[in-house]
Design an enzyme around this catalytic site. Structure first.
Site, mmCIF file in Angstrom:
data_model
loop_
_atom_site.group_PDB
_atom_site.id
_atom_site.type_symbol
_atom_site.label_atom_id
_atom_site.label_comp_id
_atom_site.label_asym_id
_atom_site.label_seq_id
_atom_site.Cartn_x
_atom_site.Cartn_y
_atom_site.Cartn_z
ATOM 1 N N ASP A 54 72.358 51.639 4.502
ATOM 2 C CA ASP A 54 73.458 52.275 3.767
ATOM 3 C C ASP A 54 72.972 52.759 2.397
ATOM 4 O OD1 ASP A 54 73.241 49.796 2.598
ATOM 5 O OD2 ASP A 54 75.374 49.306 2.703
ATOM 6 N N LYS A 122 72.785 45.802 11.179
ATOM 7 C CA LYS A 122 72.529 44.876 10.067
ATOM 8 C C LYS A 122 73.800 44.738 9.250
ATOM 9 C CE LYS A 122 69.876 45.935 6.251
ATOM 10 N NZ LYS A 122 70.896 45.812 5.170
ATOM 11 N N GLU A 191 66.356 40.057 0.012
ATOM 12 C CA GLU A 191 66.194 41.116 -1.001
ATOM 13 C C GLU A 191 66.227 40.559 -2.420
ATOM 14 O OE1 GLU A 191 68.455 44.717 -0.460
ATOM 15 O OE2 GLU A 191 67.953 45.442 -2.463
HETATM 16 O O1 KIV Z 1 70.294 49.919 2.837
HETATM 17 C C1 KIV Z 1 69.083 49.628 2.829
HETATM 18 O O2 KIV Z 1 68.217 50.499 2.695
HETATM 19 C C2 KIV Z 1 68.709 48.226 2.989
HETATM 20 C C3 KIV Z 1 67.256 47.857 2.923
HETATM 21 C C4 KIV Z 1 66.589 48.227 1.700
HETATM 22 C C5 KIV Z 1 67.013 46.452 3.291
HETATM 23 O O3 KIV Z 1 69.559 47.421 3.188
#
Ligand code: KIV
Length: 292
Positions: A54, A122, A191
């Site tokens: 996202d 995710k 993260e």
């Molecule tokens: O949205 C994203 O790009 C992410 C990653 C950096 C893990 O969640």
């Protein structure tokens, strides 16, 4: 790396393949991508996971944070990325407020996988999203967890701030990662946290940890495509390593293009279409009048 013995071609990476790589020397390599060309380049470079993150809200759509991207926008970009991926596992992010309840989570995952052709999803959070992860995995949907600096909680954190910097905060993150594992996730993103905290989490779970700003102790790494290639200049987190400056290279190329157009140097002979010779003499005889 899986290879189909009949064709010699590499088989597509699956969520169980990723899960089986816990603790192996060969680290899991992940990158974000948001459309056909970026996904195709990432896939052909040999990454294991392409994540339609996202983060596209910021690096592609120009928003200040990730909160305004919608499920339909994620589906649109995931479907485009799916056309560029043949080997990597394609994972799509569930956007902000699209998985507040188990029902909403199921609908969102259905959209991302059914319409967007993602092969896993995710979502951000720890103990708070256990019911959603459990329901999704029981429905056969591979789930990647995400704990630590979860950008969808930026308002609560008061900015994009590293997490897990005290003993209590580290303890809470370990609990979150273990809850995500117990609920059925096949791997978990860590993260922006101190390496000591990432090390403890990596030892405390049996699923692979994928770090971004979590040091080298995790089972894999992920970065944002635009950060790695120098295509996003609003800010560059300390944990990013830039492997190219395609933003500046693109700008230079377009400056050159403008100059060539303005001075009549483009298009050249090689970029020009010509009629067959037998037609040229006749076409020159055509009398063309301006219409008033
Ligand atoms: O949205 C994203 O790009 C992410 C990653 C950096 C893990 O969640």
């Amino acid at each position: 790396m899986n290879t189909n013995t009949d064709t010699g071609r590499q088989s597509p990476v699956t969520a169980p393949d990723i899960q089986a790589r816990k603790g192996v020397d060969d680290k899991i390599c992940c990158i974000t991508a948001y459309d056909y060309p970026s996904a195709m380049i990432a896939d052909s470079a040999g990454v294991d996971i392409v994540l339609v993150g996202d983060s596209l809200a910021m690096v592609v759509l120009g928003h200040r944070d990730t909160l305004s991207v919608t499920v339909d926008e994620m589906v649109h970009h995931t479907l485009a990325a799916s056309r560029g991926v043949s080997r990597a596992l394609l994972v799509a992010d569930m956007p902000f407020m699209s998985y507040g309840t188990v029902e909403r989570a199921m609908e969102t995952a259905h959209s991302l996988m059914g319409r967007g052709r993602a092969r896993a999803v995710k979502l951000e959070g720890g103990t708070a999203v256990v019911p959603q992860i459990r329901a999704l995995t029981e429905a056969g949907i591979p789930v990647m967890g995400h704990v630590g600096l979860t950008p969808q909680h930026v308002a609560r954190f008061g900015g994009f701030k590293a997490q897990g910097k005290s003993v209590e905060a580290a303890r809470a993150l370990i609990d979150d990662a273990q809850a995500v594992e117990e609920a059925g996730a096949f791997c978990v993103v860590l993260e922006a946290m101190p390496v000591e905290c990432a090390q403890l989490i990596t030892e405390a779970v049996d699923i692979p940890t994928i770090g971004i700003g979590a040091g080298s102790v995790t089972d894999g790494q992920i970065l944002v495509y635009h950060d790695v290639l120098g295509l996003f200049d609003r800010f560059v987190p300390k944990f990013v390593r830039r492997y190219a400056d395609l933003g500046e290279a693109s700008r230079q190329a377009l400056v050159q293009y403008c100059e060539d157009v303005r001075r009549g140097r483009f298009p050249g002979d090689k970029n020009t279409l010509y009629m067959p010779e037998d037609q040229v003499a006749q076409v020159r005889k055509l009398k063309v009048k301006k219409k008033k």
